[in-house]
Design an enzyme around this catalytic site. Structure first.
Site, short mmCIF file in Angstrom:
data_model
loop_
_atom_site.label_atom_id
_atom_site.label_comp_id
_atom_site.label_asym_id
_atom_site.label_seq_id
_atom_site.Cartn_x
_atom_site.Cartn_y
_atom_site.Cartn_z
N CYS A 234 49.18 18.69 102.96
CA CYS A 234 48.72 19.68 101.98
C CYS A 234 47.35 20.22 102.34
O CYS A 234 46.90 21.19 101.74
CB CYS A 234 48.74 19.09 100.58
SG CYS A 234 48.00 17.47 100.51
N ASN B 263 54.86 12.34 103.23
CA ASN B 263 54.16 12.75 104.46
C ASN B 263 53.13 11.73 104.97
O ASN B 263 52.88 11.65 106.17
CB ASN B 263 53.54 14.15 104.33
CG ASN B 263 52.60 14.29 103.18
OD1 ASN B 263 52.46 13.37 102.36
ND2 ASN B 263 51.94 15.42 103.09
N GLU C 126 47.45 15.93 92.55
CA GLU C 126 47.05 16.51 93.83
C GLU C 126 48.26 17.30 94.31
O GLU C 126 49.25 16.72 94.76
CB GLU C 126 46.65 15.38 94.78
CG GLU C 126 45.72 15.84 95.88
CD GLU C 126 46.46 16.07 97.17
OE1 GLU C 126 47.15 17.12 97.24
OE2 GLU C 126 46.36 15.25 98.07
#
Ligand code: ADP
Length: 483
Positions: free
Chosen positions: A286, A154, A252
């Site tokens: 996210c 992303n 993460e």
């Protein structure tokens, strides 16, 4: 098709390495908007990963001075800034996000190198003021060793920049594993770093199917730390794979961020912030708002602000001017968004906008319109899981304890946002939110100078700021007896 179609020397180098290793398997990188093949790379597999770690391990034995690291970081920052346009274009080609966003990603990525450079002086050895037990006590921050860095598609350059800047500042050599959908912009960025003078052995990279590579990175004795950004599922896999080897992890993982609009909020500002936050990378981040909680007293007024902003967003090929939303990364991403919207509607949510995209017939061209749902309930999939798409899912709430309970529910704890004009309320709510990043009257996500990371099952470890560097260091204490 060969990588010659792209002017990337590093691709040619990876090809040569594949030949040396006898690797014949290859994979194609395509433009997610059009399906156009952009390049083909060797799937370097376990052999390529072992090779890269071995090279990095030799390099890791030479610990560069802190000043040398600071210089590298500063020139990398400038190099990326100089190439923001060409790198941005490549990000759009392989990821799909609109070009201005892609260029902004490169600037954001550069910022991590600048911030890490600024922190370098803090890594110097320190002598503690207290002389306990007749000794002088020194605290040394040593590079942890080889760091394996695994990132998603992303933010193809920025996600790696967050990790690489910390690892380089710490003095580590790395092996980077970009996502198979988007390795090209990172390869070009690495090439720029090599031209800037960072030794190639310090900047290892391996591309291909993740699992065989992942197994090597998790078990090779020279790898001391695995830093990963991606799904919770893969994070769990990495924990299990590294456990027998007692490696350090920085994870993460997923977000499912709440975005809370209280009755005393500036509604226009909250709506602006929501749109900027939610539609960055087409909602495929996210930290983007996944559950929007709006106080019942201002629910309709907030929608009046929000709806026209969503209607104005243009969907299309990220290279076209004026496009706000590119395609989703692939058909799988599209199917998830579609499932969430259908599930919500089937369970009683109201569909006010969007939700009407034609199903993609190929892996690419997965365009999905800005979609607005109200009447969201906790049991809906859109509330339980990260949607990773352009869906604004709104639930209304009655009071502060209820919205806090709803926001904190579930396994995630990455980012949360709240809008209120009451500073006392803001502090109270911040205190109780179990999220590593909280925006108060802002939808901004992480920034290079600040430590960022999750609570609960969103992971552990931090990126950015001094914390993001210390993640890659071993602390050594030396007690020297007074003469
Ligand atoms: P997403 O669903 O966003 O693609 P993933 O967690 O699947 O997120 O992938 C994030 C990154 O992790 C990608 O670079 C992917 O190739 C990599 N990855 C996925 N599975 C593994 C694995 N078993 N070992 C190592 N890396 C992996």
């Amino acid at each position: 098709m060969t990588t010659a179609s792209l002017p990337i020397d590093l691709c040619a180098r990876l090809d040569r390495r594949a030949t040396e290793l006898g690797v014949t398997r290859r994979f194609v990188i395509r433009n997610p908007a059009t399906g156009e093949p952009l390049a083909e790379l060797p799937d370097l597999g376990a052999a390529g990963a072992r090779w890269a770690v071995d090279v990095a391990a030799q390099e890791a034995a030479n610990v560069p001075s802190i000043e040398q690291r600071r210089q590298w970081l500063s020139v990398i920052e400038q190099t990326l800034l100089d190439r923001r346009e060409s790198l941005g274009r490549l990000i759009t080609l392989e990821n799909g996000k609109p070009l201005p966003e892609a260029v902004a990603e490169v600037v954001y990525a550069a910022g991590f190198f600048g911030a890490a450079a600024a922190c370098c002086p803090e890594l110097a050895e320190a002598t503690l003021a207290e002389r306990a037990r007749g000794c002088a006590w020194r605290v040394r921050r040593r590079p942890a060793g080889v760091a394996a860095l695994i990132t998603p598609w992303n933010f193809p350059v920025a996600m790696m920049a967050k990790k690489l800047s910390g690892a380089l500042a710490a003095g580590c050599a790395v092996v980077m594993k970009p996502a198979e959908q988007t390795p090209l912009s990172l390869l070009v960025a690495i090439e720029a770093m090599l031209e800037a003078g960072v030794p190639a052995e310090r900047l290892g990279v391996v591309v291909g199917r993740p699992e065989p590579i992942g197994r090597v990175l998790c078990s090779h004795p020279a790898v001391r730390i695995v830093s990963f950004t991606g799904s919770t599922e893969v994070g769990r896999w990495l924990m299990a794979e590294t456990a027998p080897h007692v490696k350090r992890l920085a994870l993460e993982l997923g977000g499912n961020a709440p975005f809370i609009v209280f009755q005393d909020a500036d509604l226009a500002a909250a709506a602006d912030a929501l749109v900027a936050n939610k539609f960055r990378a087409g909602g495929q981040t996210c930290v983007c708002a996944n559950r929007v909680f709006v106080h019942e007293a201002i629910h309709d007024a907030f929608l009046d602000h929000l709806r026209p902003k969503l209607e104005a967003l243009r969907v299309g090929d990220g290279l076209e001017e004026g496009v706000d939303l590119g395609p989703l990364i692939d058909r799988k991403g599209w199917e998830k968004v579609d499932r969430h919207v259908r599930d919500a509607v089937a369970r009683g949510a109201r569909l006010l906008l969007g939700g009407d995209a034609p199903r993609p017939t190929q892996e690419w061209g997965a365009f999905y319109p800005p979609t607005l749902l109200t009447g969201i309930q906790p049991e809906m999939a859109v509330c339980q899981e990260e949607t990773f798409g352009p869906v604004v899912a709104i639930a209304s709430f009655r009071d502060e304890p209820a919205v806090l309970e709803a926001a904190n529910a579930g396994i995630h704890g990455l980012a949360a946002y709240l809008f209120t004009r009451d500073p006392a309320r803001a502090e109270r709510v911040v205190d109780q939110l179990t999220f590593g990043h909280v925006g108060v009257n802002t939808g901004t996500g992480p920034a290079p100078h600040a430590p960022f990371g999750g609570m609960k099952q969103s992971g552990f470890g931090r990126e950015g700021g001094l914390d993001g560097i210390l993640e890659f260091t071993d602390t050594q204490v030396v007690a020297t007896a007074d003469a």
